[in-house]
Design a protein around this motif. Sequence first.
Motif, PDB file in Angstrom:
ATOM      1  N   ALA A   4     -10.038 -10.699   3.619  1.00 59.39           N
ATOM      2  CA  ALA A   4      -9.675  -9.987   4.839  1.00 59.39           C
ATOM      3  C   ALA A   4      -9.702  -8.502   4.540  1.00 59.39           C
ATOM      4  O   ALA A   4      -9.550  -8.079   3.381  1.00 59.39           O
ATOM      5  N   SER A   5      -9.901  -7.709   5.586  1.00 51.93           N
ATOM      6  CA  SER A   5      -9.989  -6.258   5.420  1.00 51.93           C
ATOM      7  C   SER A   5      -8.685  -5.584   5.811  1.00 51.93           C
ATOM      8  O   SER A   5      -7.984  -6.033   6.718  1.00 51.93           O
ATOM      9  N   GLY A   6      -8.369  -4.503   5.119  1.00 56.53           N
ATOM     10  CA  GLY A   6      -7.212  -3.693   5.496  1.00 56.53           C
ATOM     11  C   GLY A   6      -5.925  -4.175   4.873  1.00 56.53           C
ATOM     12  O   GLY A   6      -5.814  -4.329   3.660  1.00 56.53           O
ATOM     13  N   SER A   7      -4.951  -4.461   5.735  1.00 59.71           N
ATOM     14  CA  SER A   7      -3.634  -4.835   5.260  1.00 59.71           C
ATOM     15  C   SER A   7      -2.908  -5.596   6.353  1.00 59.71           C
ATOM     16  O   SER A   7      -3.436  -5.772   7.461  1.00 59.71           O
ATOM     17  N   PHE A   8      -1.682  -6.072   6.068  1.00 67.33           N
ATOM     18  CA  PHE A   8      -0.845  -6.694   7.090  1.00 67.33           C
ATOM     19  C   PHE A   8       0.618  -6.466   6.728  1.00 67.33           C
ATOM     20  O   PHE A   8       0.965  -6.299   5.554  1.00 67.33           O
ATOM     21  N   ASP A   9       1.460  -6.442   7.763  1.00 66.31           N
ATOM     22  CA  ASP A   9       2.880  -6.153   7.517  1.00 66.31           C
ATOM     23  C   ASP A   9       3.820  -7.062   8.292  1.00 66.31           C
ATOM     24  O   ASP A   9       5.023  -6.782   8.380  1.00 66.31           O
ATOM     25  N   LYS A  10       3.298  -8.144   8.884  1.00 60.96           N
ATOM     26  CA  LYS A  10       4.181  -9.040   9.620  1.00 60.96           C
ATOM     27  C   LYS A  10       3.585 -10.440   9.694  1.00 60.96           C
ATOM     28  O   LYS A  10       2.376 -10.643   9.501  1.00 60.96           O
ATOM     29  N   LEU A  11       4.475 -11.406  10.002  1.00 57.72           N
ATOM     30  CA  LEU A  11       4.086 -12.806  10.146  1.00 57.72           C
ATOM     31  C   LEU A  11       4.227 -13.276  11.586  1.00 57.72           C
ATOM     32  O   LEU A  11       4.165 -14.478  11.846  1.00 57.72           O
ATOM     33  N   ASN A  12       4.411 -12.353  12.483  1.00 60.46           N
ATOM     34  CA  ASN A  12       4.530 -12.670  13.911  1.00 60.46           C
ATOM     35  C   ASN A  12       3.314 -12.100  14.627  1.00 60.46           C
ATOM     36  O   ASN A  12       3.206 -10.876  14.801  1.00 60.46           O
ATOM     37  N   PRO A  13       2.378 -12.936  15.055  1.00 60.36           N
ATOM     38  CA  PRO A  13       1.147 -12.424  15.665  1.00 60.36           C
ATOM     39  C   PRO A  13       1.273 -12.073  17.138  1.00 60.36           C
ATOM     40  O   PRO A  13       0.297 -11.644  17.752  1.00 60.36           O
ATOM     41  N   PHE A  14       2.464 -12.245  17.725  1.00 61.89           N
ATOM     42  CA  PHE A  14       2.604 -12.126  19.176  1.00 61.89           C
ATOM     43  C   PHE A  14       3.237 -10.820  19.635  1.00 61.89           C
ATOM     44  O   PHE A  14       3.354 -10.576  20.829  1.00 61.89           O
TER      45      PHE A  14
ATOM     46  N   LEU B  71      -4.398   1.356  10.720  1.00 60.83           N
ATOM     47  CA  LEU B  71      -4.197   2.668  11.329  1.00 60.83           C
ATOM     48  C   LEU B  71      -5.087   2.827  12.556  1.00 60.83           C
ATOM     49  O   LEU B  71      -4.652   3.376  13.579  1.00 60.83           O
ATOM     50  N   ILE B  72      -6.327   2.332  12.476  1.00 65.69           N
ATOM     51  CA  ILE B  72      -7.221   2.393  13.633  1.00 65.69           C
ATOM     52  C   ILE B  72      -6.628   1.620  14.794  1.00 65.69           C
ATOM     53  O   ILE B  72      -6.619   2.088  15.943  1.00 65.69           O
ATOM     54  N   LYS B  73      -6.116   0.434  14.524  1.00 66.24           N
ATOM     55  CA  LYS B  73      -5.498  -0.385  15.574  1.00 66.24           C
ATOM     56  C   LYS B  73      -4.323   0.344  16.216  1.00 66.24           C
ATOM     57  O   LYS B  73      -4.175   0.361  17.441  1.00 66.24           O
ATOM     58  N   LYS B  74      -3.494   0.936  15.397  1.00 73.45           N
ATOM     59  CA  LYS B  74      -2.326   1.650  15.922  1.00 73.45           C
ATOM     60  C   LYS B  74      -2.756   2.791  16.845  1.00 73.45           C
ATOM     61  O   LYS B  74      -2.192   2.978  17.930  1.00 73.45           O
TER      62      LYS B  74
ATOM     63  N   GLN C 104      -5.595   3.066  18.462  1.00 73.37           N
ATOM     64  CA  GLN C 104      -6.213   2.538  19.678  1.00 73.37           C
ATOM     65  C   GLN C 104      -5.167   1.954  20.621  1.00 73.37           C
ATOM     66  O   GLN C 104      -5.310   2.053  21.841  1.00 73.37           O
ATOM     67  N   ASP C 105      -4.117   1.330  20.079  1.00 71.70           N
ATOM     68  CA  ASP C 105      -3.027   0.833  20.914  1.00 71.70           C
ATOM     69  C   ASP C 105      -2.385   1.970  21.703  1.00 71.70           C
ATOM     70  O   ASP C 105      -1.921   1.776  22.829  1.00 71.70           O
ATOM     71  N   GLU C 106      -2.368   3.165  21.103  1.00 69.02           N
ATOM     72  CA  GLU C 106      -1.771   4.340  21.751  1.00 69.02           C
ATOM     73  C   GLU C 106      -2.804   5.133  22.551  1.00 69.02           C
ATOM     74  O   GLU C 106      -2.484   6.193  23.106  1.00 69.02           O
ATOM     75  N   PHE C 107      -4.042   4.652  22.596  1.00 68.40           N
ATOM     76  CA  PHE C 107      -5.162   5.318  23.280  1.00 68.40           C
ATOM     77  C   PHE C 107      -5.452   6.695  22.684  1.00 68.40           C
ATOM     78  O   PHE C 107      -5.936   7.600  23.371  1.00 68.40           O
ATOM     79  N   ASP C 108      -5.165   6.835  21.382  1.00 68.78           N
ATOM     80  CA  ASP C 108      -5.381   8.096  20.685  1.00 68.78           C
ATOM     81  C   ASP C 108      -6.728   8.053  19.961  1.00 68.78           C
ATOM     82  O   ASP C 108      -6.813   7.898  18.742  1.00 68.78           O
ATOM     83  N   PHE C 109      -7.816   8.134  20.733  1.00 71.18           N
ATOM     84  CA  PHE C 109      -9.153   8.091  20.158  1.00 71.18           C
ATOM     85  C   PHE C 109     -10.137   8.687  21.160  1.00 71.18           C
ATOM     86  O   PHE C 109      -9.834   8.827  22.344  1.00 71.18           O
ATOM     87  N   ASP C 110     -11.325   9.046  20.676  1.00 75.64           N
ATOM     88  CA  ASP C 110     -12.393   9.532  21.547  1.00 75.64           C
ATOM     89  C   ASP C 110     -13.382   8.414  21.869  1.00 75.64           C
ATOM     90  O   ASP C 110     -13.699   8.145  23.016  1.00 75.64           O
ATOM     91  N   MET C 111     -13.868   7.787  20.813  1.00 76.45           N
ATOM     92  CA  MET C 111     -14.868   6.735  20.948  1.00 76.45           C
ATOM     93  C   MET C 111     -14.547   5.640  19.933  1.00 76.45           C
ATOM     94  O   MET C 111     -13.976   5.911  18.875  1.00 76.45           O
ATOM     95  N   ALA C 112     -14.877   4.388  20.261  1.00 73.47           N
ATOM     96  CA  ALA C 112     -14.585   3.281  19.360  1.00 73.47           C
ATOM     97  C   ALA C 112     -15.669   2.222  19.484  1.00 73.47           C
ATOM     98  O   ALA C 112     -16.277   2.048  20.543  1.00 73.47           O
TER      99      ALA C 112
END
Length: 595
Positions: A41-51, A467-470, A472-480
């Motif tokens: 898997a790529s990146g990292s993870f910090d929780k066991l709750n996917p919801f 970090l990219i996910k975070k 994008q969740d906050e809509f802090d990006f130009d293009m993706a």
Amino acid sequence: MPSWAAPALGMGYEPKYGASFRNFDYVNPDAPKGGSLTLSASGSFDKLNPFTLKGTPAVGMGYSSNGFVFAEYGLIFDSLMTHSEDEPFSNYGLLAEDIDLAPDRLSVTFRLNPKARFSDGTPVLASDVKYSFDTLMSKQAAPTFRSYWVDIKEAVVVGERTIRFDFRRRNSELHMIIGQLPVFSRAWGKGKPFDQLTTEPPIASGPYVMDKVDFGKSISYRRRPDYWAVDLPVRKGMFNFGEVSYQYFKDKLGEEESLKAGALDALEEASLNAWIRRYKGRRFDSGELVKEEISHRRFTGMQGLVMNLRQPRFADIRVRRALALAFDFDWLNQHLFHNRRARTESYFQNSDDLMARPEVSAEETALMDRLKDKALYLANVRGELPRPAATGDTADGLRRNLVQAQALFREAGWTFRDGALRNGAGDAFVINLDIADRASEAVLAPYARNLAKLGVTLQYRLRDASLIKKKQDEFDFDMAINILGGSSSPGNELYDDLGSKSAAEKGSQNLSGISDPVVDDIIEEIVDSPDRKTLAAGARLLDRYLLHQHYVVPMYYGKQYFVAHKQRLRHPAAALPQRLLAGSWLLTMWWIDPK
């Protein structure tokens, strides 16, 4: 049991598999069980709750806060129903033995299988189903669920193993999509607030339980010897490995080297260039590692570069068209992809009845007539169907496209001066784009060069996936880089993918921020469709309209899956079903040769 209750339902058609079927056609029902499978898997993870929205869940759990990855791809959670991979949208009983749609279509009732057990040995009851639904619809869970099931009023416990869902209004697929509800025990977390559950292993009814966890680095799952559904037709020949573990890597190159060193059992490669140049060495020569190219015609959706429409510069359609003209797929396909990629042209790519066609069908015309108040917006969709810009891999072709792009920028108020494309206020046109994989650099570099000829600066940076996910969740990006659409049976998920309400909902799937009343109305027509023919007409109109808005720079899709794996791994001889991803196919239906 009511006479109209059934163990399976198709979305506007009769299900392929009858009540007495033994297994799905695309599995090996006699696949041996056991052995261990190590993936990456790529990146990292910090929780066991996917919801929940905050944080990054471990891979293999089957659901993500950014959208559904259904139970077939997950190891922990069973759902009420499960779908087959060789039909557009059919549900078959898993936790639920029967589904009973009310004659007025305003409620649906499920009767649970009395054999269903959670991993702690307790029975799966209607109260657990209600708890799961209520929790996922609360503010403690990610907004995707509230958007997806917005038309479900409540869950009502009818009996110990009978649960009814009441609808706010008639909706052609509600009884189908609520069957996808992942069910977990009320005992998970022992009363701790759901959005604070991060390190507590879930208590669910799926085929695996968590075994070992090293946050951010690795996770392993152990197959339940007491899995209650092992003999159900919908689980025959599936989930065959005794143990599944994932090792996390910061980049794809690390995954490749680990595979070649023998530490990984299999790896799906997305980069064709890497597949041809780097997948070689001693273990490949000896036959210990095998390279397989698996042809498919999977529904792929619109893979492309999405622009954040919340930024005024991208709100101008002329700017969006200009940016798309600078993407030279033909050059990429010849020089990087060995002509083994195909251009994405639709939000429902590879679906015969959902993709917009050059001619407007009679069904689409009738739908447009019903949307008379949107006539002004819909007028242009009767014209020529937009196709992605092509160059034919000639300098003249690219030059023509860039000249056209330059004119569009000029019309939109952007002119080249002082070494850059600038607006009236003197601001330079700079686009920031975060990527999680170095393979994207080879694709973006030629695009950046073409944009530079127009005075536009494209800055792409390698960042951690979490970090990219975070951002994008906050809509802090130009293009993706993103994929929109692609469902073989579009419906309620479109609210979250493309609906106006989700455009302002942080963490939604509407990454671009599309907020368009025409899109909203077409979605309503699709959701209310009484049959497949009507649904398909709505999807074609939606596809046609979205293409005319140029919300995305269309990219490409692969015509094959590239999978390298150890020779001891086996897979079913049947052709890959159209809907199935290579990764989920490997995880759920492959096995280890015991010889």
